[in-house]
Design an enzyme around this catalytic site. Structure first.
Site, PDB file in Angstrom:
ATOM      1  N   ARG A 221      31.167  49.011  38.744  1.00 32.62           N
ATOM      2  CA  ARG A 221      31.027  48.076  39.364  1.00 32.62           C
ATOM      3  C   ARG A 221      31.153  48.410  40.938  1.00 32.62           C
ATOM      4  O   ARG A 221      32.145  49.237  41.289  1.00 32.62           O
ATOM      5  CB  ARG A 221      32.240  46.900  39.178  1.00 32.62           C
ATOM      6  CG  ARG A 221      32.300  46.494  37.598  1.00 32.62           C
ATOM      7  CD  ARG A 221      31.388  45.408  37.494  1.00 32.62           C
ATOM      8  NE  ARG A 221      31.123  45.180  36.121  1.00 32.62           N
ATOM      9  CZ  ARG A 221      31.854  44.102  35.414  1.00 32.62           C
ATOM     10  NH1 ARG A 221      32.530  43.281  35.949  1.00 32.62           N
ATOM     11  NH2 ARG A 221      31.457  44.002  34.397  1.00 32.62           N
ATOM     12  N   GLU A 223      31.793  47.151  43.678  1.00 30.59           N
ATOM     13  CA  GLU A 223      32.503  46.073  44.500  1.00 30.59           C
ATOM     14  C   GLU A 223      33.222  46.846  45.399  1.00 30.59           C
ATOM     15  O   GLU A 223      33.710  47.735  45.202  1.00 30.59           O
ATOM     16  CB  GLU A 223      33.575  45.445  43.395  1.00 30.59           C
ATOM     17  CG  GLU A 223      32.635  44.474  42.638  1.00 30.59           C
ATOM     18  CD  GLU A 223      33.608  44.201  41.175  1.00 30.59           C
ATOM     19  OE1 GLU A 223      34.608  44.516  41.106  1.00 30.59           O
ATOM     20  OE2 GLU A 223      33.123  43.412  40.303  1.00 30.59           O
ATOM     21  N   ARG A 229      43.930  45.852  41.357  1.00 27.89           N
ATOM     22  CA  ARG A 229      43.492  45.547  39.838  1.00 27.89           C
ATOM     23  C   ARG A 229      42.169  45.685  39.839  1.00 27.89           C
ATOM     24  O   ARG A 229      41.514  45.310  38.607  1.00 27.89           O
ATOM     25  CB  ARG A 229      44.116  44.259  39.596  1.00 27.89           C
ATOM     26  CG  ARG A 229      43.576  43.065  40.745  1.00 27.89           C
ATOM     27  CD  ARG A 229      44.216  41.695  40.761  1.00 27.89           C
ATOM     28  NE  ARG A 229      45.565  41.559  40.388  1.00 27.89           N
ATOM     29  CZ  ARG A 229      45.993  40.331  39.934  1.00 27.89           C
ATOM     30  NH1 ARG A 229      45.009  39.369  39.739  1.00 27.89           N
ATOM     31  NH2 ARG A 229      47.274  40.366  39.544  1.00 27.89           N
ATOM     32  N   HIS A 230      41.480  46.182  40.863  1.00 24.22           N
ATOM     33  CA  HIS A 230      40.058  46.804  40.724  1.00 24.22           C
ATOM     34  C   HIS A 230      39.690  48.152  40.793  1.00 24.22           C
ATOM     35  O   HIS A 230      40.540  48.627  41.638  1.00 24.22           O
ATOM     36  CB  HIS A 230      39.307  45.807  41.721  1.00 24.22           C
ATOM     37  CG  HIS A 230      39.007  44.393  41.626  1.00 24.22           C
ATOM     38  ND1 HIS A 230      40.020  43.523  42.334  1.00 24.22           N
ATOM     39  CD2 HIS A 230      38.166  43.710  41.003  1.00 24.22           C
ATOM     40  CE1 HIS A 230      39.874  42.176  41.828  1.00 24.22           C
ATOM     41  NE2 HIS A 230      38.749  42.195  40.927  1.00 24.22           N
ATOM     42  N   GLU A 362      43.040  38.609  34.839  1.00 23.40           N
ATOM     43  CA  GLU A 362      42.234  38.281  34.223  1.00 23.40           C
ATOM     44  C   GLU A 362      42.114  39.634  33.339  1.00 23.40           C
ATOM     45  O   GLU A 362      41.776  40.645  33.860  1.00 23.40           O
ATOM     46  CB  GLU A 362      40.910  38.245  34.514  1.00 23.40           C
ATOM     47  CG  GLU A 362      39.637  37.636  33.779  1.00 23.40           C
ATOM     48  CD  GLU A 362      38.381  38.014  34.324  1.00 23.40           C
ATOM     49  OE1 GLU A 362      38.023  37.362  35.520  1.00 23.40           O
ATOM     50  OE2 GLU A 362      37.577  38.787  33.875  1.00 23.40           O
ATOM     51  N   SER A 365      36.737  38.388  29.418  1.00 25.86           N
ATOM     52  CA  SER A 365      36.032  37.328  29.464  1.00 25.86           C
ATOM     53  C   SER A 365      34.923  37.520  28.231  1.00 25.86           C
ATOM     54  O   SER A 365      34.469  38.265  28.020  1.00 25.86           O
ATOM     55  CB  SER A 365      35.427  37.077  30.824  1.00 25.86           C
ATOM     56  OG  SER A 365      34.561  38.054  31.149  1.00 25.86           O
ATOM     57  N   ARG A 413      43.190  47.308  32.677  1.00 21.91           N
ATOM     58  CA  ARG A 413      44.097  46.260  33.077  1.00 21.91           C
ATOM     59  C   ARG A 413      45.114  45.717  31.497  1.00 21.91           C
ATOM     60  O   ARG A 413      46.360  45.354  32.145  1.00 21.91           O
ATOM     61  CB  ARG A 413      43.498  44.867  33.360  1.00 21.91           C
ATOM     62  CG  ARG A 413      42.601  44.896  34.640  1.00 21.91           C
ATOM     63  CD  ARG A 413      42.127  43.623  34.947  1.00 21.91           C
ATOM     64  NE  ARG A 413      41.575  43.855  36.091  1.00 21.91           N
ATOM     65  CZ  ARG A 413      40.625  42.863  36.925  1.00 21.91           C
ATOM     66  NH1 ARG A 413      40.513  41.641  35.998  1.00 21.91           N
ATOM     67  NH2 ARG A 413      40.028  42.811  37.917  1.00 21.91           N
TER      68      ARG A 413
HETATM   69  P1  AMO Z   1      33.747  40.775  33.330  1.00 19.85           P
HETATM   70  O1  AMO Z   1      32.653  41.183  34.352  1.00 19.85           O
HETATM   71  O2  AMO Z   1      34.564  39.477  33.264  1.00 19.85           O
HETATM   72  O3  AMO Z   1      32.696  40.392  32.042  1.00 19.85           O
HETATM   73  O4  AMO Z   1      34.404  41.909  32.762  1.00 19.85           O
HETATM   74  C1  AMO Z   1      35.336  42.176  31.531  1.00 19.85           C
HETATM   75  C2  AMO Z   1      36.496  42.594  31.913  1.00 19.85           C
HETATM   76  O5  AMO Z   1      36.435  43.882  32.567  1.00 19.85           O
HETATM   77  C3  AMO Z   1      37.653  44.150  33.470  1.00 19.85           C
HETATM   78  N1  AMO Z   1      36.758  44.561  34.600  1.00 19.85           N
HETATM   79  C4  AMO Z   1      37.559  45.126  35.798  1.00 19.85           C
HETATM   80  N2  AMO Z   1      38.696  45.767  35.627  1.00 19.85           N
HETATM   81  C5  AMO Z   1      38.993  46.346  36.749  1.00 19.85           C
HETATM   82  N3  AMO Z   1      38.355  46.496  37.932  1.00 19.85           N
HETATM   83  C6  AMO Z   1      37.094  46.004  37.854  1.00 19.85           C
HETATM   84  N4  AMO Z   1      36.234  46.117  38.785  1.00 19.85           N
HETATM   85  C7  AMO Z   1      36.581  45.260  36.950  1.00 19.85           C
HETATM   86  N5  AMO Z   1      35.464  44.479  36.256  1.00 19.85           N
HETATM   87  C8  AMO Z   1      35.810  43.977  35.245  1.00 19.85           C
HETATM   88  C9  AMO Z   1      38.371  42.897  33.463  1.00 19.85           C
HETATM   89  C10 AMO Z   1      37.193  41.901  32.992  1.00 19.85           C
HETATM   90  O6  AMO Z   1      38.108  40.911  32.366  1.00 19.85           O
HETATM   91  N6  AMO Z   1      29.788  41.365  29.816  1.00 19.85           N
HETATM   92  C11 AMO Z   1      30.873  40.512  30.268  1.00 19.85           C
HETATM   93  C12 AMO Z   1      31.943  40.654  29.159  1.00 19.85           C
HETATM   94  C13 AMO Z   1      31.301  39.494  27.894  1.00 19.85           C
HETATM   95  O7  AMO Z   1      31.034  38.469  28.098  1.00 19.85           O
HETATM   96  O8  AMO Z   1      31.299  40.112  26.804  1.00 19.85           O
HETATM   97  C14 AMO Z   1      31.547  41.132  31.458  1.00 19.85           C
HETATM   98  O9  AMO Z   1      31.328  42.272  31.771  1.00 19.85           O
HETATM   99  O10 AMO Z   1      39.301  43.104  32.299  1.00 19.85           O
END
Ligand code: AMO
Length: 439
Positions: A221, A223, A229-230, A362, A365, A413
């Site tokens: 990502r 971001e 937490r990211h 979170e 999802s 997480r």
């Molecule tokens: P989403 O983008 O919510 O869903 O990602 C799913 C889970 O991955 C973790 N996560 C992260 N943890 C830390 N840093 C980050 N930058 C980060 N990005 C994501 C979180 C998050 O809840 N395709 C959908 C999933 C699906 O619908 O099956 C998806 O990627 O714990």
């Protein structure tokens, strides 16, 4: 001092296996040097390895000059092999020590070290991550990764027991799937490609081949966030099941979370003690609150979120205070969820998507997905995406695509929650964040 070769020496025991019952036995230990002390007539050092540590004691009168010279040459965290006799000794830390008859210095560690390996001088996280190999020799860090290792095993066992098949999908991809998150471009011969944000589209189409699939792999990502937490590269546990809806896969997720909490409590007692973490199993069934209910609870608590907005961090923090356990948020507005999520026919503003929260974090999802091409094309367009760019995905929908649902659970997480650590960087061996690309 000249360094020694390993030669034909092989470890006979880990330090934790040395007990007073072995008194008199000859053993070979291998590991790193901890504290070194010289008491005149007696030299000591601690040898630590993956299992723990043991005191190596060299009484001047009982060991050779060569052994004493070797001990004098040692520096903290040098790698050594020790051959010696086990001696029961009440004063020693575990009631047992080893008196060396020979020592091999395999490598001398530099002085001063970039951080105090005993942990007595506290180092900030950046210093620790810069010297991660040294940092990971400490019991606290080892406890985190032993738990992580166990959790991966538990997750695999659980999903396999539910007839999910483990798959691996490409991490170099042509398109985005998670609209909110930015992509890392990579140069792919004469074209531009991207690092995968999620195995989303692959896992979806694989339900039409293997019925139920899971993947444990990295997601990327781009971001800009710099939070506790990211990260920019994380490990995601993804599942997708054919002939299933959001409710089915939520049940699977809840069962998995409860099982992991329970088994970590039962099987990682030592590690939790090292981490001083009192792990409490979440209460089941997890409450399932709707997005609207979440907004109402937040409003009552003085936190305003406008309808259709994703929950910002302060809102998540407040919800975490209000529901201090695991819970699902369901019935999300369609417009803030990705294009592949199924809308609710009865309330077309909403969709079959859910988030799993643990307090204010979170964890996962997921949702029910679209399985008909016309609707997928419609939603792609609504999100401002060009269906032509998704042709290689869409064509699978003409080959007997099935209703399906799934989720993505952030492993790093999950480890934060299970180990009680506050910064996601501590849950990852070599984390990647906005500023960190090495080690
Ligand atoms: P989403 O983008 O919510 O869903 O990602 C799913 C889970 O991955 C973790 N996560 C992260 N943890 C830390 N840093 C980050 N930058 C980060 N990005 C994501 C979180 C998050 O809840 N395709 C959908 C999933 C699906 O619908 O099956 C998806 O990627 O714990």
């Amino acid at each position: 001092m000249e360094l020694d070769h390993l030669g034909d020496w092989r470890r006979t025991h880990l330090s934790k296996e040395i007990t007073a019952e072995l008194a008199g036995a000859e053993v070979i230990l291998m590991g790193w040097v901890g504290d070194i002390r010289d008491m005149g007539g007696l030299k000591f050092f601690v040898l630590h390895d993956i299992g723990g540590s043991i005191q190596i004691t060299a009484p001047r009168a009982k060991v050779s000059e060569k052994v004493l010279e070797k001990i004098d040459a040692l520096t903290a965290e040098s790698s050594v092999a020790v051959r010696g006799k086990v001696v029961a000794m009440e004063q020693a830390p575990r009631g047992v020590e080893v008196v060396p008859d020979d020592i091999k210095i395999l490598n001398l560690a530099a002085t001063p070290l970039p951080l105090d390996p005993s942990g007595r001088i506290r180092a900030d996280l950046d210093t620790r991550l810069d010297a991660r190999v040294l940092d990971l020799r400490r019991p606290r860090q080892q406890a985190i990764f032993k738990i992580r290792h166990k959790v991966l095993q538990m997750v695999r066992e659980f999903l396999i027991s539910k007839n999910f098949m483990e798959v691996n999908t490409p991490k170099i991809v042509a398109t985005a799937t998670e609209s909110g998150a930015a992509l890392f471009p990579v140069s792919y011969f004469e074209r531009e490609a991207f690092l995968s944000q999620s195995p989303q589209l692959y896992k979806e189409v694989l339900t039409a081949c293997f019925d139920r699939v899971f993947e444990i792999g990295p997601i990327f990502r781009a971001e800009e966030h710099d939070t506790t937490r990211h990260l920019n590269e994380v490990m995601s546990i993804d599942i997708e099941a054919a002939f299933a809806t959001q409710d089915d896969v939520m049940d699977t997720l809840e069962e998995l979370i409860i099982l992991v909490f329970r088994r970590v409590r039962e099987e990682c007692g030592e590690e939790l003690k090292t981490l001083k973490h009192d792990l409490v199993e979440p209460k089941s069934p997890f409450p399932r609150i709707t997005y609207d209910e979440a907004l109402k609870m937040l409003d009552d608590a003085g936190v305003k979120v406008s309808w259709g907005e994703d929950l910002p961090t302060p809102a998540e923090r407040k919800l975490g205070e209000l529901i201090s356990d695991a819970y699902f948020i369901v019935d999300w507005p369609l417009k803030i969820k990705p294009f592949y999520i199924q809308l609710r026919e009865d309330k077309p503003d909403l969709c079959y998507a859910f988030d799993l929260m643990y307090k204010d974090l979170e964890l996962a999802s997921g949702g029910t997905r679209i399985h008909r091409e016309e609707l997928l094309v419609k939603q792609l367009k609504q999100k401002g995406l060009n269906p032509e760019h998704f042709e290689s995905h869409l064509k699978n929908y003409r080959l007997g695509m099935v209703p399906h649902g799934g989720w993505g659970l952030g492993l790093d997480r999950l480890i934060m929650v299970l180990t009680g650590i506050e910064n996601i960087r501590e849950a990852v061996i070599f984390p990647r964040d906005r500023r960190r690309l090495t080690p």
